[in-house]
Design an enzyme around this catalytic site. Structure first.
Site, mmCIF file in Angstrom:
data_model
loop_
_atom_site.group_PDB
_atom_site.id
_atom_site.type_symbol
_atom_site.label_atom_id
_atom_site.label_comp_id
_atom_site.label_asym_id
_atom_site.label_seq_id
_atom_site.Cartn_x
_atom_site.Cartn_y
_atom_site.Cartn_z
ATOM 1 C CG HIS A 1 -1.651 1.293 1.426
ATOM 2 N ND1 HIS A 1 -2.363 1.898 0.414
ATOM 3 C CD2 HIS A 1 -1.781 2.094 2.522
ATOM 4 C CE1 HIS A 1 -2.906 3.010 0.875
ATOM 5 N NE2 HIS A 1 -2.565 3.149 2.148
ATOM 6 C CE1 TYR B 1 9.564 -7.462 -22.847
ATOM 7 C CE2 TYR B 1 9.640 -8.654 -20.775
ATOM 8 C CZ TYR B 1 9.967 -7.547 -21.529
ATOM 9 O OH TYR B 1 10.687 -6.529 -20.964
ATOM 10 C CG HIS C 1 -6.849 5.247 1.260
ATOM 11 N ND1 HIS C 1 -6.126 5.944 2.192
ATOM 12 C CD2 HIS C 1 -6.649 3.925 1.534
ATOM 13 C CE1 HIS C 1 -5.511 5.102 3.006
ATOM 14 N NE2 HIS C 1 -5.806 3.869 2.628
ATOM 15 C CG ASP D 1 4.301 -4.096 -22.184
ATOM 16 O OD1 ASP D 1 3.844 -4.782 -23.117
ATOM 17 O OD2 ASP D 1 5.245 -3.295 -22.325
ATOM 18 C CG HIS E 1 -0.726 7.284 0.922
ATOM 19 N ND1 HIS E 1 -2.092 7.491 0.926
ATOM 20 C CD2 HIS E 1 -0.478 6.446 1.953
ATOM 21 C CE1 HIS E 1 -2.639 6.820 1.929
ATOM 22 N NE2 HIS E 1 -1.671 6.168 2.563
#
Length: 264
Positions: free
Chosen positions: A97, A229, A171, A122, A99
């Site tokens: 998580h 790839y 958030h 991609d 910001h």
């Protein structure tokens, strides 16, 4: 006292340091966790501890119900979101998580990140999804668990292994992967996708979504049944050898050691 879960804690610690090293968080913004599915244990960053002073010993280990198994500090305030995702999304070994600036900008706008180019394609074959803004009733309850449930609701009908990232409106960003390292990789990619989309829309506000045939081509060549790839170990070795021959390079050798020359 020696930790019984040091390897798991080291993986979580390294993932958290990578968040800061990649510029995805300042001070104590953001967190990463590592999950041992066989043991049913999660290692996560402690709440409010700055990355520059974070140690392996600081990492907290919990079970899937949130009971602390090892650690002297309080776990991240976002722990219950991580636990919801680990319980309900099969195959996850790490959650991140952040910001980070551009991803959070799109989240604050409560807007999915449109798939405008092949870099985005991609990694996923759709817009980066964004949850709705959380209701007052949900926020007044178990806020962090509700955040996890919002993400689950957003992923009804989606495969989290094919779309390993989401924005939580107002958030920030959550990403995940088979490992904590992969979850951080996806967080870095998400921030770059978010930045590219912002720049594109700043230059051309009406820029169109990438045509579907290009979306499918770029996504499938990396993630499809016939993906081509990248290089396997054998292919990478042969590729390096071909490059060396094309360049006309010769192998230099160090003086003999123990009767044998050594390549350098």
């Amino acid at each position: 006292m020696r930790s019984n879960h040091r390897d798991l804690k080291k993986r979580a610690w390294a993932a958290n340091l990578e968040i800061a090293r990649r510029g995805l968080a300042i001070y104590t913004f953001g967190n990463a966790s590592a999950f041992d599915r066989e043991a049913g244990l999660v290692a996560i960053k402690p709440s409010g501890v700055a990355y520059e002073v974070l140690s392996v010993e600081d990492i907290v280990v919990l079970d899937l119900e949130g009971k602390i198994v090892e650690g002297r500090l309080q776990p991240s305030s976002d722990t219950r979101t991580h636990l919801v995702l680990f319980r309900e999304m099969p195959g996850l070994g790490g959650v991140v998580h952040t910001h980070s600036t551009y991803a959070t900008g799109w989240a604050q706008a409560a807007s999915p990140i449109p798939i405008l180019g092949t870099t985005h394609a991609d990694y996923l074959a759709e817009d980066v999804p964004c949850t709705p803004v959380m209701s007052a009733a949900a926020a007044a309850g178990d806020y962090e668990a509700e955040t996890g449930r919002q993400i689950l609701d957003c992923f009804r009908g989606r495969d989290p292994s094919r779309t390993p990232m989401v924005l939580v409106a107002g958030h920030g960003a959550f990403t995940w992967g088979k490992t904590a390292e992969e979850a951080v990789h996806h967080a870095v990619v998400l921030e770059e996708i978010a930045r590219m989309a912002f720049v594109t829309r700043a230059i051309a506000p009406g820029a169109a979504r990438l045509p579907e045939h290009l979306v499918r081509k770029h996504f499938e060549r990396k993630h499809g049944a016939d993906a081509y790839y990248g290089q396997g170990e054998e292919g990478r070795a042969s590729g390096e050898e071909r490059s060396r021959r094309r360049a006309g390079a010769t192998v230099r050798q160090r003086p003999r050691r123990n009767g044998r020359p050594e390549d350098i």
